[in-house]
Design a protein around this motif. Structure first.
Motif, PDB file in Angstrom:
ATOM      1  N   ASN A   1       5.009  11.439   1.423  1.00 28.80           N
ATOM      2  CA  ASN A   1       4.594  12.792   1.789  1.00 28.80           C
ATOM      3  C   ASN A   1       5.441  13.790   1.014  1.00 28.80           C
ATOM      4  N   LYS A   2       4.819  14.742   0.397  1.00 25.76           N
ATOM      5  CA  LYS A   2       5.491  15.765  -0.407  1.00 25.76           C
ATOM      6  C   LYS A   2       6.504  15.163  -1.371  1.00 25.76           C
ATOM      7  N   GLY A   3       6.116  14.057  -1.997  1.00 21.86           N
ATOM      8  CA  GLY A   3       6.957  13.449  -3.025  1.00 21.86           C
ATOM      9  C   GLY A   3       8.077  12.587  -2.502  1.00 21.86           C
ATOM     10  N   ASN A   4       8.133  12.359  -1.189  1.00 22.95           N
ATOM     11  CA  ASN A   4       9.183  11.503  -0.614  1.00 22.95           C
ATOM     12  C   ASN A   4       8.569  10.299   0.077  1.00 22.95           C
ATOM     13  N   ILE A   5       9.243   9.152  -0.030  1.00 19.82           N
ATOM     14  CA  ILE A   5       8.818   8.006   0.785  1.00 19.82           C
ATOM     15  C   ILE A   5       9.427   8.241   2.172  1.00 19.82           C
ATOM     16  N   VAL A   6       8.577   8.421   3.174  1.00 22.06           N
ATOM     17  CA  VAL A   6       9.099   8.779   4.497  1.00 22.06           C
ATOM     18  C   VAL A   6       9.132   7.597   5.449  1.00 22.06           C
TER      19      VAL A   6
ATOM     20  N   LEU B   1      -5.388  -5.193   4.724  1.00 24.97           N
ATOM     21  CA  LEU B   1      -5.077  -5.864   3.463  1.00 24.97           C
ATOM     22  C   LEU B   1      -3.581  -6.050   3.218  1.00 24.97           C
ATOM     23  N   SER B   2      -2.773  -5.034   3.539  1.00 24.23           N
ATOM     24  CA  SER B   2      -1.418  -5.059   2.991  1.00 24.23           C
ATOM     25  C   SER B   2      -0.397  -5.749   3.865  1.00 24.23           C
ATOM     26  N   SER B   3       0.563  -6.340   3.171  1.00 26.09           N
ATOM     27  CA  SER B   3       1.672  -6.931   3.919  1.00 26.09           C
ATOM     28  C   SER B   3       2.702  -5.848   4.237  1.00 26.09           C
ATOM     29  N   ARG B   4       2.836  -4.865   3.349  1.00 25.93           N
ATOM     30  CA  ARG B   4       3.751  -3.747   3.634  1.00 25.93           C
ATOM     31  C   ARG B   4       3.127  -2.426   3.185  1.00 25.93           C
ATOM     32  N   VAL B   5       3.571  -1.382   3.838  1.00 22.05           N
ATOM     33  CA  VAL B   5       3.017  -0.057   3.573  1.00 22.05           C
ATOM     34  C   VAL B   5       4.160   0.937   3.363  1.00 22.05           C
ATOM     35  N   ALA B   6       3.979   1.834   2.388  1.00 20.08           N
ATOM     36  CA  ALA B   6       4.922   2.947   2.255  1.00 20.08           C
ATOM     37  C   ALA B   6       4.150   4.231   2.480  1.00 20.08           C
ATOM     38  N   VAL B   7       4.705   5.109   3.309  1.00 18.12           N
ATOM     39  CA  VAL B   7       4.036   6.401   3.513  1.00 18.12           C
ATOM     40  C   VAL B   7       4.774   7.424   2.663  1.00 18.12           C
TER      41      VAL B   7
ATOM     42  N   SER C   1       0.830  -1.219   0.000  1.00 14.82           N
ATOM     43  CA  SER C   1       0.000   0.000   0.000  1.00 14.82           C
ATOM     44  C   SER C   1       0.852   1.252   0.000  1.00 14.82           C
ATOM     45  N   LEU C   2       0.396   2.209  -0.746  1.00 18.56           N
ATOM     46  CA  LEU C   2       1.053   3.510  -0.779  1.00 18.56           C
ATOM     47  C   LEU C   2       0.063   4.493  -0.165  1.00 18.56           C
ATOM     48  N   VAL C   3       0.433   5.053   0.989  1.00 13.57           N
ATOM     49  CA  VAL C   3      -0.495   5.986   1.629  1.00 13.57           C
ATOM     50  C   VAL C   3       0.168   7.352   1.775  1.00 13.57           C
TER      51      VAL C   3
ATOM     52  N   GLY D   1      -2.273  14.922  -2.714  1.00 15.82           N
ATOM     53  CA  GLY D   1      -1.203  15.655  -3.396  1.00 15.82           C
ATOM     54  C   GLY D   1       0.191  15.215  -2.990  1.00 15.82           C
ATOM     55  N   ALA D   2       0.287  14.077  -2.289  1.00 16.75           N
ATOM     56  CA  ALA D   2       1.605  13.629  -1.813  1.00 16.75           C
ATOM     57  C   ALA D   2       2.434  13.008  -2.930  1.00 16.75           C
ATOM     58  N   GLY D   3       1.754  12.488  -3.969  1.00 18.83           N
ATOM     59  CA  GLY D   3       2.485  11.880  -5.085  1.00 18.83           C
ATOM     60  C   GLY D   3       2.080  10.437  -5.360  1.00 18.83           C
ATOM     61  N   LYS D   4       0.993   9.981  -4.739  1.00 23.51           N
ATOM     62  CA  LYS D   4       0.575   8.575  -4.913  1.00 23.51           C
ATOM     63  C   LYS D   4       0.187   8.296  -6.363  1.00 23.51           C
TER      64      LYS D   4
END
Lengths: 260, 259, 316
Positions: free
Chosen positions: C223-228, C215-221, C47-49, C53-56
């Motif tokens: 924010n402002k175009g960066n994976i934080v 649902l997800s096994s892994r998550v990426a957060v 999952s990409l959360v 406007g974060a860039g998803k």
């Protein structure tokens, strides 16, 4: 490739069938529009209403007007598929825009055919003119060439107006201006000076021959016309292909569909 | 009464604001009669070899009245349709606004739009062909046109009513437009048409509107031409009745009040 | 290779016009993605959360070849998005916004057959596949109605069916349950789980943190175009040191040594806040046993993904 073309044709046909009310409304309104256009033009020379030669030419001109107009609106419809989010899905399937337009173009032919039948009937019953096709073989050849030309022309047109906020305004205007400069109304019935101007338009060598093969009044050798028409179609196809690549490239780069 | 006036002003001012922000669209509508009249002028002159400014003016006025007649005929239908699609109409009807207030306010807005358009085009055309001599006649023709907008409003209501009960407004509006355009003698004498189409044309208000406007500009007010006006006002009354009738059919079908 | 999707240092800059007055506008550059990197493993739901406007969507569009990155590279199913976009397109199914992408005057089935054929299936293949898919997504007879009569839920189901029409190994689902009622959303979630069981890899974006966690096994957060932050929800919670709450109900009325509050059933409840829930709970139960207390219920309250999200985004 063929599979995609057939998919597009079937989609177009299914859409065409789903708009039954438009078919009916077209059947009702076309005869009235024919009256309107013919009489609006011939108010300047009302005696020509009884001139068989002029009326035959005008009626075929009107047929080509319907032809061109339906392709202009076809180009205009690309904006709708863009707004509906369909364009991105089409790109994902690796399908070219011109194939999408080609499939729908076949349906435009159906619309034009209906218009053509109404024109023939109206000519006979109201203006007492029997429309005939003087050179059927070349009529079909030139019509196919015109069809191909306008597929690419619609693609180019769609690409150029895709980012315009109210494209229907441009389409509305051009659908009247283009037929005039395309030889849809045969140049023989015009004064020499006006006829001269029209011959400079490339559209004249695509649309003019269709009317000429129907009426039998060629302004030059028909084989020469065929060669010129073929060259113009190929040239238009290559421009369409180039612009489409450019558009997609820009869209993928900038995230919006626009050449400008 | 104050409530109705407030509602009326609210709807009317929103429409006017929308118009002000779509100056391009207004410009386009003004451009259309010039485009069409030059188009037929070009082909007509090209075929006949003679240039007639009088015929061009005849058609310019004809195309202008035709454009405003079409706008006036279908405006409520589009208002209803757009309102249904955007959900704006439901908000409007959720407020205690009577549908006829809505229709009247939009009609007045359309009348102003139409008259402004007629004024700009007609003024340019009259000056170009007749010079300053016919300007007073032209201004008088605007008043004549206003009289004929009422029966047109009646047809506008009937079309709006049909649009409410039909799924696709364009399917209804397109044939109506084509019939009005062809049989009303906007850009050619009605006598060029077969007899039954002439009768149809003379039973609609548009023929009288355009003929009266033209004759007022080129000659003067001719009462002989104005005589059908009281009869034509029946269109306005029947428009309201038919509209209410069609609206009731819709209410019965949908089970809700209004649209 | 375990990774089926690899994104490395993706950068995307958009040029926008800032309007100044009626005719003037100043060009402005917006860095939508700033060196975004991650890997997605075969068969997982990733999952990409991130806030609006974060860039998803930009990330998904780049991975699905609908946007070209200004820098960086991405490999999808072994194909480079820039060198082999056609192969990438064959490998993925994409839903962007469920309410768009279909011909409204065609039926659901007609739309599916159309797209199937554009993906190269024959008419019969496309029709059979479409029929199976409408059953799979539970559209049933609604598939034979025109799309303009569809509710948002039906369109969401149709979007997922469209994604699957050419049987791709990878699915990009951009907010597939946005705007759906709880039942429709649950059906879509069940379907997504079912698809991973069939071996599909799914990249999911959603604003529903509970959904993401379930649902997800892994998550990426992002924010402002960066994976934080990136990892499983458990890893993210631990990384942030988010506290768990342990509740133990004691059936005896008098309790010494522990602070208690009155529980739902009128019995005293011991509450402890910890970042190591397992160890703390075992220790507590052993102590209570030794002291002869009888235990009623035990409850561990996990910190939610919503807290994880809020903490990461607000910190940044």
């Amino acid at each position: 490739m063929l599979n995609k073309i057939f998919a597009e044709i079937e989609r177009g046909f299914a859409l065409w069938k789903s708009y039954k009310i438009f078919l009916i409304s077209d059947l009702i309104s076309t005869p009235f529009w024919i009256y309107f256009f013919i009489l609006a033009i011939l108010i300047y020379a009302q005696h020509l209403l009884n001139d068989r030669f002029i009326m035959t030419n005008l009626m075929w001109g009107l047929f080509m007007f319907f032809f061109i107009s339906s392709f202009m609106w076809l180009g205009n419809s690309v904006i709708i598929i863009l707004q509906q989010g369909i364009m991105e899905n089409i790109i994902l399937t690796n399908t070219k825009l011109s194939i999408h337009i080609f499939g729908r173009g076949i349906i435009s032919i159906l619309d034009t055919t209906i218009g053509g039948i109404i024109i023939i009937l109206m000519s006979y019953f109201t203006f007492k003119v029997t429309l005939y096709i003087a050179d059927p073989l070349f009529f079909i050849i030139f019509l196919i060439l015109a069809f191909l030309f306008f597929i690419f022309f619609s693609t180019i047109y769609a690409i150029l107006i895709i980012a315009v906020r109210s494209p229907w305004i441009i389409t509305n205007i051009l659908q009247f201006i283009l037929p005039f400069f395309s030889g849809a109304i045969p140049i023989q019935i015009f004064q020499k000076e006006i006829a001269g101007i029209i011959t400079y338009s490339p559209l004249f060598y695509i649309v003019g021959p269709v009317v000429a093969s129907a009426t039998g009044y060629y302004i030059m050798d028909k084989y020469l016309l065929l060669t010129i028409a073929l060259i113009i179609v190929l040239f238009t196809a290559s421009i369409s292909n180039y612009l489409e690549k450019l558009l997609i490239k820009k869209a993928l780069k900038e995230g919006k569909f626009s050449l400008f | 009464m104050k409530k109705y006036i407030n509602q009326f002003i609210a709807i009317f001012s929103v429409e006017i604001k929308s118009l002000m922000r779509q100056a391009g669209q207004f410009g386009f509508v003004i451009f259309l009669p010039f485009l069409f009249s030059f188009f037929t002028f070009g082909i007509g002159a090209g075929i006949s070899g003679s240039i007639s400014l009088e015929i061009w003016f005849y058609q310019l006025i004809g195309f202008t009245v035709l454009t405003l007649a079409l706008i006036f005929t279908e405006s409520s239908a589009w208002y209803v349709r757009e309102g249904l699609l955007t959900g704006r109409l439901e908000y409007l009807l959720a407020s205690p606004t009577h549908p006829l207030v809505v229709v009247t306010a939009t009609a007045l807005y359309n009348a102003i739009f139409a008259l402004l358009m007629f004024f700009i085009i007609g003024f340019i055309g009259t000056i170009a062909v007749y010079g300053i001599a016919k300007i007073l006649n032209f201004i008088l023709s605007i008043f004549i046109l206003v009289l004929f907008l009422l029966p047109m409003l009646g047809i506008n209501l009937i079309v709006a009513g049909l649009t409410i009960i039909a799924k696709e407004p364009q399917g209804i509006i397109q044939p109506i437009n084509s019939i009005i355009s062809a049989v009303s003698g906007f850009v050619y004498p009605i006598t060029l048409l077969p007899l039954f189409l002439q009768i149809l044309g003379k039973s609609l208000p548009y023929y009288y509107a355009v003929e009266n406007v033209r004759i007022t500009i080129t000659e003067f007010v001719n009462l002989l031409y104005l005589y059908p006006l009281p009869l034509l006002l029946l269109y306005f009354l029947s428009g309201i009745v038919i509209y209410r009738f069609l609206e009731n059919i819709f209410i019965r079908k949908r089970g809700t009040y209004g649209w | 290779m375990r990774e089926i999707i690899v994104a490395r240092n993706l950068v995307k800059i958009f040029k926008v016009k800032e309007r100044k007055g009626l005719f003037k506008s100043n060009p402005k550059l917006i860095r939508a993605l700033d060196r975004v990197s991650f890997e997605i493993y075969r068969g997982e739901i990733f999952s990409l959360v991130g806030p609006n406007g974060a860039g998803k969507t930009t990330t998904i569009k780049i991975l699905s070849t609908l946007l070209i990155p200004d820098e960086g590279e991405a490999i999808i199913n072994g194909y480079d998005i820039l060198k082999n976009p056609n192969k990438v397109r064959e490998s993925i199914g994409l839903t962007l916004s469920p309410e768009k992408g279909f011909y409204s005057r065609l039926t659901g089935i007609e739309n599916l057959v159309y797209y199937g054929r554009l993906y190269g299936l024959s008419k019969n293949e496309a029709l059979n596949k479409a029929k199976n898919l409408v059953e799979l997504v539970n559209l049933g007879k609604d598939a034979y109605r025109t799309v303009d009569e569809y509710s948002l839920g039906m369109k969401a189901k149709l979007s997922i069916a469209k994604c699957l029409i050419h049987d791709p190994p990878i699915l990009f689902l951009d907010e597939p349950t946005a705007g759906l009622d709880p039942l429709s959303a649950r059906r879509i979630r069940l379907l997504i789980s079912e698809l991973t069981k069939q071996g599909k890899t799914i990249l999911l974006t959603s604003h529903n943190m509970w959904e993401v966690e379930t649902l997800s096994s892994r998550v990426a957060v992002i924010n402002k175009g960066n994976i934080v932050a990136i990892g499983s929800s458990k890893e993210l919670k631990e990384k942030l040191g988010l506290k768990y709450v342990i509740e133990v109900e004691v059936l005896n009325n008098e309790i010494k040594d522990y602070e208690t509050s009155l529980g739902e059933r009128g019995n005293p409840v011991i509450k402890m806040i910890t970042d190591k829930p397992n160890e703390t709970l075992i220790k507590l139960i052993e102590e209570l046993k030794e002291k002869g207390y009888n235990i009623g219920y035990i409850r561990i309250i996990e910190p939610s993904m919503e807290e994880v999200f809020a903490r990461i985004v607000e910190e940044k």
